[in-house]
Design an enzyme around this catalytic site. Structure first.
Site, short mmCIF file in Angstrom:
data_model
loop_
_atom_site.label_atom_id
_atom_site.label_comp_id
_atom_site.label_asym_id
_atom_site.label_seq_id
_atom_site.Cartn_x
_atom_site.Cartn_y
_atom_site.Cartn_z
N ASP A 63 0.93 -1.33 -0.08
CA ASP A 63 -0.04 0.02 -0.13
C ASP A 63 0.99 1.10 0.07
O ASP A 63 1.50 1.44 1.04
CB ASP A 63 -0.90 -0.26 1.33
CG ASP A 63 -1.85 1.27 1.35
OD1 ASP A 63 -1.58 2.24 0.65
OD2 ASP A 63 -2.66 1.16 2.04
N ASN A 90 2.59 2.98 -10.59
CA ASN A 90 1.39 3.01 -11.30
C ASN A 90 0.13 3.15 -10.28
O ASN A 90 -0.84 3.78 -11.00
CB ASN A 90 1.29 1.70 -11.93
CG ASN A 90 0.01 1.52 -12.50
OD1 ASN A 90 -0.33 1.81 -13.70
ND2 ASN A 90 -0.78 0.54 -11.83
N TYR A 159 -7.09 14.98 -9.46
CA TYR A 159 -6.38 14.29 -9.96
C TYR A 159 -5.32 14.96 -10.95
O TYR A 159 -4.01 14.58 -11.06
CB TYR A 159 -7.18 13.31 -10.95
CG TYR A 159 -6.54 12.38 -11.72
CD1 TYR A 159 -6.20 11.14 -11.59
CD2 TYR A 159 -6.43 12.61 -13.18
CE1 TYR A 159 -5.76 10.08 -12.11
CE2 TYR A 159 -5.59 11.76 -13.90
CZ TYR A 159 -5.31 10.60 -13.48
OH TYR A 159 -4.94 9.37 -14.18
N LYS A 163 -1.21 14.85 -10.85
CA LYS A 163 -0.36 14.22 -11.67
C LYS A 163 0.57 15.48 -12.44
O LYS A 163 1.83 15.01 -12.89
CB LYS A 163 -1.18 14.04 -13.14
CG LYS A 163 -2.01 12.69 -12.61
CD LYS A 163 -1.27 11.44 -12.44
CE LYS A 163 -1.99 10.00 -12.25
NZ LYS A 163 -1.22 8.98 -11.96
N THR A 194 -9.96 0.90 -18.33
CA THR A 194 -10.12 0.37 -17.06
C THR A 194 -10.93 0.71 -16.14
O THR A 194 -11.95 1.50 -16.32
CB THR A 194 -8.77 0.50 -16.68
OG1 THR A 194 -8.73 2.20 -16.40
CG2 THR A 194 -7.72 0.42 -17.53
N1 LIG Z 1 -7.26 4.30 -17.60
C1 LIG Z 1 -6.84 5.70 -18.10
O1 LIG Z 1 -7.72 6.11 -18.96
C2 LIG Z 1 -5.65 6.46 -17.84
C3 LIG Z 1 -5.31 7.63 -18.28
C4 LIG Z 1 -4.13 8.34 -17.84
C5 LIG Z 1 -3.43 7.75 -16.97
N2 LIG Z 1 -3.57 6.90 -16.32
C6 LIG Z 1 -2.90 6.21 -15.19
O2 LIG Z 1 -2.52 4.91 -15.03
C7 LIG Z 1 -2.28 4.33 -13.87
C8 LIG Z 1 -3.43 2.99 -13.86
O3 LIG Z 1 -4.55 3.40 -14.00
P1 LIG Z 1 -5.76 2.13 -14.40
O4 LIG Z 1 -6.66 2.87 -15.51
O5 LIG Z 1 -5.12 0.94 -14.72
O6 LIG Z 1 -6.60 2.44 -12.94
P2 LIG Z 1 -7.19 1.34 -12.20
O7 LIG Z 1 -7.75 0.28 -12.93
O8 LIG Z 1 -8.42 2.03 -11.27
O9 LIG Z 1 -6.14 0.94 -11.07
C9 LIG Z 1 -5.67 1.47 -10.12
C10 LIG Z 1 -4.56 0.62 -9.49
O10 LIG Z 1 -3.99 1.32 -8.50
C11 LIG Z 1 -4.13 0.65 -6.88
N3 LIG Z 1 -4.22 1.44 -5.87
C12 LIG Z 1 -4.99 2.53 -5.55
N4 LIG Z 1 -4.57 2.99 -4.30
C13 LIG Z 1 -3.29 2.29 -4.14
C14 LIG Z 1 -2.60 2.16 -2.87
N5 LIG Z 1 -2.62 3.11 -1.87
N6 LIG Z 1 -1.50 1.40 -2.85
C15 LIG Z 1 -1.28 0.46 -3.98
N7 LIG Z 1 -1.95 0.51 -4.88
C16 LIG Z 1 -3.32 1.43 -5.02
C17 LIG Z 1 -5.64 -0.01 -7.16
O11 LIG Z 1 -5.42 -1.04 -6.26
P3 LIG Z 1 -6.95 -1.58 -5.62
O12 LIG Z 1 -7.79 -2.45 -6.59
O13 LIG Z 1 -6.61 -2.10 -4.23
O14 LIG Z 1 -8.03 -0.26 -5.60
C18 LIG Z 1 -5.40 -0.47 -8.69
O15 LIG Z 1 -4.57 -1.73 -8.54
C19 LIG Z 1 -2.77 5.50 -13.10
O16 LIG Z 1 -1.49 6.12 -12.60
C20 LIG Z 1 -3.77 6.35 -13.68
O17 LIG Z 1 -3.55 7.69 -13.30
C21 LIG Z 1 -4.86 6.13 -16.54
#
Ligand SMILES: NC(=O)c1ccc[n+]([C@@H]2O[C@H](COP(=O)([O-])OP(=O)(O)OC[C@H]3O[C@@H](n4cnc5c(N)ncnc54)[C@H](OP(=O)(O)O)[C@@H]3O)[C@@H](O)[C@H]2O)c1
Length: 235
Positions: A63, A90, A159, A163, A194
């Site tokens: 965490d 990530n 957010y 970032k 996602t």
């Molecule tokens: N999806 C997009 O369109 C997009 C666009 C730009 C940037 N991003 C970036 O890409 C990255 C991944 O995003 P995603 O879309 O895959 O998001 P996601 O599906 O919501 O996954 C987020 C992940 O972060 C974990 N997390 C949250 N808080 C945490 C903590 N305190 N310690 C450890 N893990 C933690 C979550 O774990 P839990 O399962 O325990 O909640 C989950 O595994 C992020 O940095 C996001 O800002 C995403």
């Protein structure tokens, strides 16, 4: 377990872009610490069948908001591997599209920064001694174009600010670690379908591609950059 294979750590590796990144790095032969807030989530993600994964996925608890949890994993990695080659920051929360900077609850902003900024910062600091033992250390901060100041507009306040701050941290770390040849870059995965991105985005394998590229840069590769699809993004 000491290994000649690169040792990589992905935070938030149990779902979404993190899980895909962990799998892709394992597919390249890395030993990947697939970390999650809950160990059972990491174990489930590591056990799911994924074609092309030839390396090792090691499920572990992390965490990023909990200093004890980060320290405990760093100790374990030191004991088991003696070094870390790749850190992918990530984990992130709270794509707060319904909020406005003029009115958002600052406790919510603080909680968001605790994961998206301080989580990455804390994890990098704690693992730095292990990254320093790698000959080809790479840090990838998974960022977002939402953090780009160049065209920043209103909305998504917690957010977007988190970032932008992560991007600033990327520049600071890259500069301070340049002489040690530790490459630190920020990568926007693009809009990806996602839990965070919602439906309509590109598939996760596309989101992971730029992250894997930054995680496996040659020694001559860039540091202190902000990229999407391997192309520079404006800060
Ligand atoms: N999806 C997009 O369109 C997009 C666009 C730009 C940037 N991003 C970036 O890409 C990255 C991944 O995003 P995603 O879309 O895959 O998001 P996601 O599906 O919501 O996954 C987020 C992940 O972060 C974990 N997390 C949250 N808080 C945490 C903590 N305190 N310690 C450890 N893990 C933690 C979550 O774990 P839990 O399962 O325990 O909640 C989950 O595994 C992020 O940095 C996001 O800002 C995403």
């Amino acid at each position: 377990m000491s290994t000649a294979a690169p040792v990589s750590l992905v935070t938030g590796g149990n779902r979404g872009i993190g899980r895909e990144t962990a799998r892709r790095l394992a597919g390249l032969g890395h030993t990947v610490l697939l970390s999650a807030r809950r160990l059972e989530d990491a174990e489930r993600a590591a056990a799911e069948p994924a074609p092309g994964v030839s390396g090792t996925l090691v499920p572990c608890r992390l965490d990023v908001t909990d200093a004890d949890s980060v320290r405990a994993l760093a100790r374990r990695v030191e004991e088991e591997f003696g070094r870390l080659d790749v850190l992918v920051n990530n984990a992130a929360v709270n794509y707060d599209t319904a909020r406005r900077a003029v009115s958002v609850d600052l406790d919510e902003v603080r909680r968001t920064l605790e994961t998206n900024l301080f989580g990455a910062w804390r994890t990098t600091q704690e693992f730095l001694p292990l990254l320093r033992r790698s000959s080809h250390a790479r840090v990838v901060n998974v960022s977002s174009e939402s953090g780009s100041l160049a065209d920043m507009s209103g909305g998504t306040p917690a957010y977007g600010v988190s970032k932008a701050a992560l991007n600033a941290l990327t520049r600071k770390l890259a500069d301070e670690l340049r002489a040690e040849r530790i490459l630190v870059n920020a990568v926007c995965p693009g809009w990806i379908a996602t839990d965070m991105g919602g439906p309509g985005g590109a598939p996760v394998d596309q989101g992971a591609t730029g992250i894997v590229r930054a995680a496996t840069l040659p020694d001559s590769g860039p540091t202190g950059g902000f990229f999407r699809d391997g192309e520079p993004l404006p800060w």
